[in-house]
Design a protein around this motif. Structure first.
Motif: not given
Length: 531
Positions: A297, A384, A292, A386, A359
């Motif tokens: 991105d 994605r 993330e 964390a 996610p």
């Protein structure tokens, strides 16, 4: 009853080129298997086998233009891709010819008698012998390298096993053309043409796996089809080995440091790997863990831009196209899943590439099992994550794979990245390291350990598409990637079609030539107990 015709179909238009042959009846299969079985004695001649494999390579190369044209008309894979695949196929045949002449695949081992040991050891001499007729089930996506003249056929012949190939319906004309060249090569080497036979039809494939003279099988295809044949192989009165390559998600993990260092490069490389061959490679990366944050991105943006440049592609047949579109739609409808670049139809016969995103927390929450299954075609799923716990958690959901890829920073790859004490000091639990919840990055060493448990080939800072034909190659993995621990690519693929035999206290004159004291064939061997 008239036999069902087998047609050659152009996937670019859906139109038939013409009837190639007819589906094999049970009697046809029986005749093919019995003819192959009768060729075993001739194939036992190692010099003739090597000559046959080289002659086959030469004839295939000589007919290269015609083979590529025929295969392209049936698969839409393109002349460039198919020319490379033909070179790989003929190189593979020559490599197995070298192996036959060198003899290390026989794994000759000799233990000298030693009466002084407790208990005493007798004279033991061990090597490997061919199993017998091998059934080969050709793949859709490799009309040469995993089809009639491909690795399963080449390795079985190198072992001394005749082969009956169940041709794939997507390229029947290519299969018949290659089969005719193999028959000519056999006769050139003084072997019967029956050392390789080809049959067509779904029912013929079932008859083949059940035939009592078939001793082993090799398969490349779907989980559903491979599992059905695997179950049939084990349900026989005499079960046989079934070496199947069934399906693979081929996960990729991008570390935060790698994303920070080269997000655009990784995104472009991922797009190229996903769209290669219209996403119809068994080692296509189908699930990619991306950190993330802004660097993740940037990677996603680069992936989207490269996918847009790739353009649409034609899949191998209409059924695969329909399955791809349905699979993408079903996955896109799952909670928390988005389609930043939506794959979909591009005209009547082509499809456009794309990717889905979810996610890691959503994936770990359950109900997303479909994202963990292969979707054959030009699509991948970005997950994605964390931190270390989420990355390890997602990897913990995966079944066996052919490959797993790590994208690391230069420092991580060189082993000079700062060590994370929490990784080294964390106690090991039943599901791996008991790491803290902090959003810290998984270490390279931790990732190597996690993906080694998942895959047969681990790639660092490369892409899994493209399987080198080399002695150290392994193309297989834990189930469902494969049904055995063997490889279907590389020199050790021959081991699937051999079984060991030990001779104890057998007089030299009665031993096979490979095991005699004088070693008349000059094969490599390991000897224990020489003074």
């Amino acid at each position: 009853m008239a036999a069902t015709p087998v047609w050659s179909v152009d996937p670019r238009t859906g139109k038939r080129h013409g009837q190639v042959t007819a589906e094999a009846s049970p009697r046809d299969v029986d005749v093919a298997v019995r003819a192959a079985h009768g060729a075993r004695a001739a194939l036992a001649d190692a010099p003739a086998r090597a000559a046959f494999l080289r002659a086959a390579a030469g004839l295939l190369d000589g007919a290269g233009e015609r083979i590529v044209e025929t295969a392209d008309a049936e698969t839409a894979l393109g002349p460039v891709r198919l020319t490379g695949e033909l070179a790989r196929t003929t190189g593979q045949l020559r490599a197995f010819a070298d192996l036959v002449e060198e003899g290390s695949h026989l794994d000759v081992r000799i233990d000298r008698a030693d009466p002084a040991l407790t208990p005493p050891r007798p004279e033991l001499r061990r090597y490997k012998v061919p199993l017998g007729v091998v059934a080969v089930y050709a793949a859709s996506n490799f009309p040469l390298a995993f089809s009639v003249p491909g690795g399963d056929t080449a390795s079985a012949l190198a072992a001394g096993c005749p082969v009956v190939v169940k041709a794939h319906p997507d390229h029947p004309a290519t299969s018949e053309l290659c089969a005719s060249l193999l028959s000519r090569a056999a006769e050139t080497a003084g072997l019967p043409a029956a050392v390789v036979r080809v049959v067509h039809g779904f029912d013929a494939g079932l008859e083949l796996i059940r035939h009592p003279l078939v001793t082993a099988a090799g398969f490349t295809g779907s989980v559903r089809g491979g599992r059905a044949l695997f179950d049939a192989a084990t349900a026989r009165p005499v079960p046989i080995p079934f070496h199947g390559e069934l399906g693979s998600l081929n996960p990729v993990v991008v570390t935060p440091a790698a994303a920070a260092e080269r997000a655009v490069e990784i995104g472009g490389g991922l797009a190229g790997s996903v769209t290669l061959g219209a996403g119809q490679f068994c080692v296509k990366p189908g699930l990619v863990l991306v950190p993330e944050g802004p660097d993740g991105d940037r990677l996603a943006d680069a992936l989207a831009a490269s996918l847009a440049q790739a353009g649409p592609g034609v899949l191998l047949d209409r059924r695969m196209r329909e399955d791809f579109l349905a699979g993408v739609a079903e996955r896109s409808a799952l909670p928390a899943v988005t389609a930043p670049v939506a794959p979909g139809p591009a005209g009547e016969h082509a499809v456009g590439p794309g990717y889905l995103s979810v996610p890691a927390a959503g994936l770990l929450g359950g109900g997303h099992e479909l994202l963990l299954a292969e979707c054959f075609g030009p699509v991948t799923v970005l997950v994605r994550y964390a931190g270390r716990r989420e990355a390890a958690g997602v990897l913990g959901l995966l079944e066996g794979n052919l490959t797993a890829t790590l994208q690391l920073s230069a420092a991580e790859a060189a082993g000079t990245a700062p060590a994370d004490a929490t990784t080294a000091d964390a106690p090991a639990g039943p599901d791996g390291p008991d790491v803290p919840d902090a959003a810290d990055a998984p270490s390279a060493a931790e990732l190597i350990g996690l993906v080694t448990a998942l895959a047969g080939r681990v790639v660092v800072n490369g892409w899994p598409t493209g399987v080198a034909v080399a002695p150290a190659q392994h193309h297989g993995g834990p189930y469902p990637a494969a049904t055995s621990h063997s490889t279907s690519v590389g020199a050790t693929a021959v081991e699937r079609w051999l079984r060991p035999v030990a001779y104890q206290s057998v007089p030299d004159a009665l031993l096979p030539p490979e095991l005699r004291e004088a070693n008349p064939l000059g094969v490599p061997r390991r000897v224990t107990g020489d003074r």
